[in-house]
Scaffold this motif. Structure first.
Motif, short mmCIF file in Angstrom:
data_model
loop_
_atom_site.label_atom_id
_atom_site.label_comp_id
_atom_site.label_asym_id
_atom_site.label_seq_id
_atom_site.Cartn_x
_atom_site.Cartn_y
_atom_site.Cartn_z
N ASN A 7 0.80 -1.45 -0.09
CA ASN A 7 -0.02 0.04 0.06
C ASN A 7 0.81 1.44 -0.02
O ASN A 7 0.69 2.24 0.90
N PHE B 192 1.96 4.85 -0.81
CA PHE B 192 1.07 6.12 -1.20
C PHE B 192 1.28 6.37 -2.66
O PHE B 192 2.27 6.26 -3.16
N ASN C 283 7.33 8.65 -0.55
CA ASN C 283 6.89 7.59 0.25
C ASN C 283 7.68 7.27 1.43
O ASN C 283 7.28 7.04 2.50
N CYS D 265 7.11 -0.60 0.83
CA CYS D 265 6.77 -0.18 1.98
C CYS D 265 7.41 -0.75 3.18
O CYS D 265 7.61 -0.09 4.32
N VAL E 233 -11.21 6.93 -0.99
CA VAL E 233 -9.65 6.59 -0.83
C VAL E 233 -9.63 5.21 -0.01
O VAL E 233 -10.45 5.15 0.85
N SER F 264 -6.47 0.81 2.99
CA SER F 264 -5.37 0.54 3.06
C SER F 264 -4.44 1.47 3.09
O SER F 264 -3.26 1.49 3.76
N LEU F 265 -4.55 2.83 2.44
CA LEU F 265 -3.66 3.92 2.30
C LEU F 265 -3.92 4.41 3.92
O LEU F 265 -2.47 4.85 4.46
N ARG F 266 -4.81 4.58 4.34
CA ARG F 266 -5.09 5.16 5.58
C ARG F 266 -4.18 4.38 6.73
O ARG F 266 -3.65 4.85 7.42
N GLY G 111 -1.83 2.48 6.21
CA GLY G 111 -0.31 2.56 5.85
C GLY G 111 0.30 3.83 6.60
O GLY G 111 1.30 3.75 7.14
N VAL H 173 -2.62 12.27 3.58
CA VAL H 173 -2.78 10.60 3.06
C VAL H 173 -4.19 10.84 2.19
O VAL H 173 -4.25 11.13 1.01
N ALA I 50 -4.85 12.30 -1.96
CA ALA I 50 -5.60 11.20 -2.79
C ALA I 50 -6.92 11.35 -3.41
O ALA I 50 -7.15 10.84 -4.31
N TYR J 131 -4.63 6.45 -7.21
CA TYR J 131 -4.26 5.31 -6.15
C TYR J 131 -4.61 3.97 -6.59
O TYR J 131 -4.31 2.96 -6.02
#
Lengths: 279, 331
Positions: free
Chosen positions: A120, A122, A129, A180, B208, B211-213, B215, B230, B234, B330
Motif C-alpha cells: 500500500n 502512497f 513515500n 513499504c 480513498v 489500506s492507504l489510511r 499505511g 494521505v 489522494a 491510487y
C-alpha cells in the motif's frame, strides 16, 4: 510459490540451523499475556500468551480465520481503527502495557511499524513515500541520505535509484512491498510487524522479501503472519501456531523454536496442520 | 444452443450444459438469434436518442446565443463591450454597454461565496469522512444534502432579511452597509453551495482505500496527519471537481443575487457592502421589464449570456487541466 502443500514440511524446507539456542537467550521485547479480542459479540481471539525475543523473527501460522492477523494488529493497536473491536489482556512492549490508558497509540506505532498483506505505497513519488513517515515523526536530517539508506536496507536501491521521482505505484508488486518495508525502516522502528507480506507476490519477489527479513533481523525484531508454512520454516526463529477451538475462537496451540515445532511438534493439532492433514 | 434445447434438457431432468456437451448428433450452434439482435439495436437507438436530447439542447442554446450576440455586435463594437467600464444601457440617447462592471459584480459575489464554501465545505468533508462516528455521519450527510434542495429564492430572502440586518449591519454599522449589498448575497450563495462542496468532497475522500489510511496510521501518523497528508491528496481530483461545480453554480446563481444584491451596476471595483449588479441579475431585470424584441438592449442580454457561458466553459477547461496535473491516482 507452493502454498500449504501437503506432505511433511520439514522435509521439503529445512529450517535454519543453530538459531534456537541463540534466540532463547535474548530478552523478550514483546510479551503477549492472556490476549482476548472481540469484534462486537464475536470472540475472535481467546487467551493467547507468548513472548517475542529481541532481534528474532517470530512467525504466526495457522488456518484462515484463526486470529493471527488480529493478534498481530493488537500489538501496534491497529485494531483501535476497527469499530466495535475490543482488546483485553496485556501486551507488554518493553514491559509497558500498550493498552494502558496513558499510552498513546501513535507513540506505539512509531516504534512498532507494520507492513501489510497488500502493498500500500502512497500515490506519491518513491522518495516521498520514504520521507512521509520520517517527516511526520519530525525527521530533520539529510533527506537524500535517509532515502538511500532506507532503500538500500530494503534491497530496492539499485532498482529505483534513477527514478526516485516516479510514482511508487508504478513499481511492480514485489518492489512496492519492498518500498513499504523501506518506508517503515525509515522511521527507525524497534519492531516490524508483517501481515502476510509475500502472499500477493510472485516466487522471486517472495524470496527477495525473505532474504531481506533475514538481513533486517540483525537490527529489528520481526513478527510475521504467514499462510505459507515453508516460509515460516525458512525465515523464522520461533513459530507460534494458532487454531480454532470448539467455540470457533482463535487460540494458541503451540509456541516453539521453529526447528522444534516443525520436527517435533508437541501437540497433535500442530502435527496435523504442518503435515497437511488439517481438515 | 437455443431455448427449446434447454427446455427439453430441463424436462428430461438433465442440466442443459451436460445435455449439449453430451449430444454429439446435434451440431454445435453459436449463430446469433435474430430477435435478440433487433431488440438490442432498438435499445441502443433509444438510449442514444436520450443522449441526443441534451446534445441538441446544448447546440440549440449555443446557436441562439451566438446569433443574437452577433446581431448585438453589429450595433455595439466588441471593444466597447468587453473593455468598456460603464454599463448604462438605459441612458436614452447614448447608452453605454461596457460589460466589465457586470463581470466584476459576478466575480465579487463568486469570490465571497468561494471564501465561505471552500474552507467550510472542505472542513466539513474531512469531519464527515474521517472524524465523525458513523451514527453522526448517517444523520449529518442526509441533512447536508437536504440543504441543497432549498430553493435559492429562500436563500435570497435569508440574505436580505437576516444576514444584512442582523449580521452585517449589526457588526459593521447600519450607515455603512446598504439594504442591498454584495456581501450578504455572497455569503448566502456560499452557504447554498457549501453542501455540494462538502458532499462531493466527502464522497471522493471516502473512496480513498482504507489500506492507504492504515499505511499512514501504521507509521505513527495522527488522525489529522492521515486526513491531510494521505486522504486529502489522494482525493484531490474529486475535491477539485467539487470546487469547480461550486464556482460554476456561484457564477450562474441568479435568484439570491436579484433579491439581496440589488440592481444598480457598481464601479469596476465594487464595494461589497453596497449594491451591485451581476450578469445574471441584469438578464432577469431586463427580461422582466418591457424590452422590445430586436432592440439593442434585448440583444445585449444574449451578449451578456454568451459571456457568462464562455466564463463557465473556460473555468471548466482550466480546472480539468489542473485536476489532471495534481491528481494522485491510487489505483
Amino acid at each position: 510459490m507452493a502454498t500449504q502443500t501437503a506432505g511433511p514440511v520439514h522435509v521439503a524446507a529445512p529450517t535454519r540451523s543453530a538459531r534456537p539456542t541463540e534466540f532463547t537467550q535474548s530478552e523478550p521485547i514483546v510479551q503477549v499475556r492472556d490476549l482476548n479480542v472481540h469484534y462486537g459479540a464475536f470472540h475472535a481471539v481467546a487467551g493467547v500468551s507468548f513472548d517475542v525475543p529481541k532481534n528474532s523473527i517470530t512467525a504466526l501460522i495457522g488456518p484462515s480465520g484463526c486470529g493471527k492477523s488480529t493478534v498481530l494488529r493488537s500489538i501496534n493497536r491497529m485494531n483501535d481503527l476497527i469499530p466495535n473491536c475490543r482488546v483485553d489482556g496485556q501486551i507488554l512492549y518493553h514491559q509497558v502495557d500498550v493498552n494502558a490508558r496513558k499510552v498513546d497509540p501513535v507513540e506505539v506505532r512509531r516504534r512498532v511499524g507494520m507492513v501489510f498483506q497488500k502493498p500500500n505505497p502512497f500515490p506519491k513519488s518513491i522518495r516521498d513515500n520514504i520521507l512521509w513517515g520520517a517527516k511526520i515523526n519530525g525527521f530533520k536530517g539529510n533527506a537524500d541520505e535517509l532515502v538511500e539508506r532506507s532503500l538500500r536496507q530494503a534491497a530496492l536501491w539499485d532498482e529505483v535509484k534513477d527514478k526516485l521521482k516516479e510514482n511508487g505505484l508504478a513499481l511492480s508488486g514485489g518492489q512496492q512491498q519492498r518500498l513499504c518495508i523501506a518506508r517503515t525502516i525509515a522511521i527507525n522502528p524497534d519492531v516490524i510487524l508483517m501481515d502476510e507480506p509475500a502472499s500477493a507476490l510472485d516466487p522471486i519477489s517472495t524470496l527477495k522479501i525473505e532474504d531481506l527479513m533475514r538481513e533486517l533481523e540483525r537490527q529489528y525484531t520481526i513478527i510475521i503472519v504467514t499462510h505459507n508454512m515453508q516460509q515460516a520454516a525458512r525465515v523464522s526463529d520461533q513459530t507460534v501456531f494458532f487454531s480454532l477451538n470448539e467455540k470457533r475462537q482463535g487460540v494458541l496451540i503451540e509456541a516453539s523454536p521453529t526447528a522444534e515445532l516443525f520436527t517435533h511438534p508437541r501437540d497433535q493439532r500442530t502435527e496435523d496442520y504442518i503435515t497437511g492433514r488439517f481438515g | 444452443m437455443n431455448q427449446s434445447a434447454i427446455d427439453q434438457a430441463a424436462a428430461a431432468g438433465v442440466s442443459p450444459l451436460t445435455a449439449t456437451g453430451a449430444s454429439v448428433s446435434r451440431p454445435f450452434d453459436l449463430s446469433s438469434s435474430r430477435s435478440r439482435n433487433v431488440s438490442e439495436r432498438i435499445i441502443g437507438l433509444l438510449l442514444g436518442a436520450c443522449g441526443l436530447v441534451s446534445l441538441l439542447t446544448t447546440v440549440g442554446i449555443i446557436s441562439v446565443l451566438f446569433f443574437q450576440t452577433v446581431e448585438f455586435f453589429r450595433s455595439v463594437s466588441v471593444f466597447d463591450f468587453y473593455l468598456g467600464t460603464e454599463w448604462l444601457p438605459n441612458r436614452g440617447s447614448d447608452p453605454l454597454y461596457g460589460v466589465l462592471p457586470l463581470i466584476t459584480g459576478t466575480l465579487t459575489i463568486s469570490v465571497i461565496a468561494m471564501l465561505i464554501s471552500i474552507p467550510m465545505g472542505l472542513l466539513s468533508a474531512i469531519y464527515l469522512s474521517e472524524y465523525a462516528p458513523s451514527r453522526v455521519r448517517s444523520v449529518l450527510k442526509p441533512v447536508l444534502e437536504l440543504l441543497a434542495g432549498i430553493p435559492t429564492v429562500v436563500y435570497g430572502f435569508f440574505a436580505l432579511t437576516f444576514i444584512t440586518p442582523n449580521l452585517l449591519q449589526a457588526l459593521v454599522g447600519k450607515d455603512r452597509v446598504g439594504a442591498f449589498n454584495a456581501l450578504s448575497a455572497g455569503i448566502a450563495v456560499g452557504i447554498m453551495i457549501l453542501p455540494m462542496v462538502a458532499s462531493l468532497s466527502e464522497d471522493s475522500m471516502r473512496a480513498v482505500p482504507r489500506s492507504l489510511r492504515e499505511g499512514g496510521y501504521a507509521m505513527g501518523a495522527t488522525k489529522l496527519e492521515v486526513s491531510t497528508r494521505v486522504v486529502l491528496p489522494a482525493a484531490l481530483s474529486g475535491i477539485f471537481a467539487s470546487f469547480i461545480l461550486a464556482i460554476s453554480r456561484a457564477v450562474g446563481e441568479t435568484m439570491i443575487i436579484v433579491v439581496a444584491a440589488g440592481s444598480r451596476p457598481a464601479d469596476l471595483i465594487p464595494n461589497p457592502l453596497q449594491q451591485l449588479q451581476a450578469m445574471t441579475a441584469y438578464i432577469v431585470q431586463v427580461f422582466s421589464g418591457d424590452v422590445s424584441r430586436g432592440s439593442v438592449r434585448y440583444q445585449s442580454l444574449f451578449a451578456v449570456g454568451s459571456t457568462l457561458f464562455l466564463m463557465t466553459l473556460l473555468l471548466n477547461i482550466v480546472s480539468q487541466r489542473l485536476v489532471a496535473r495534481f491528481r494522485e491516482e491510487y489505483q
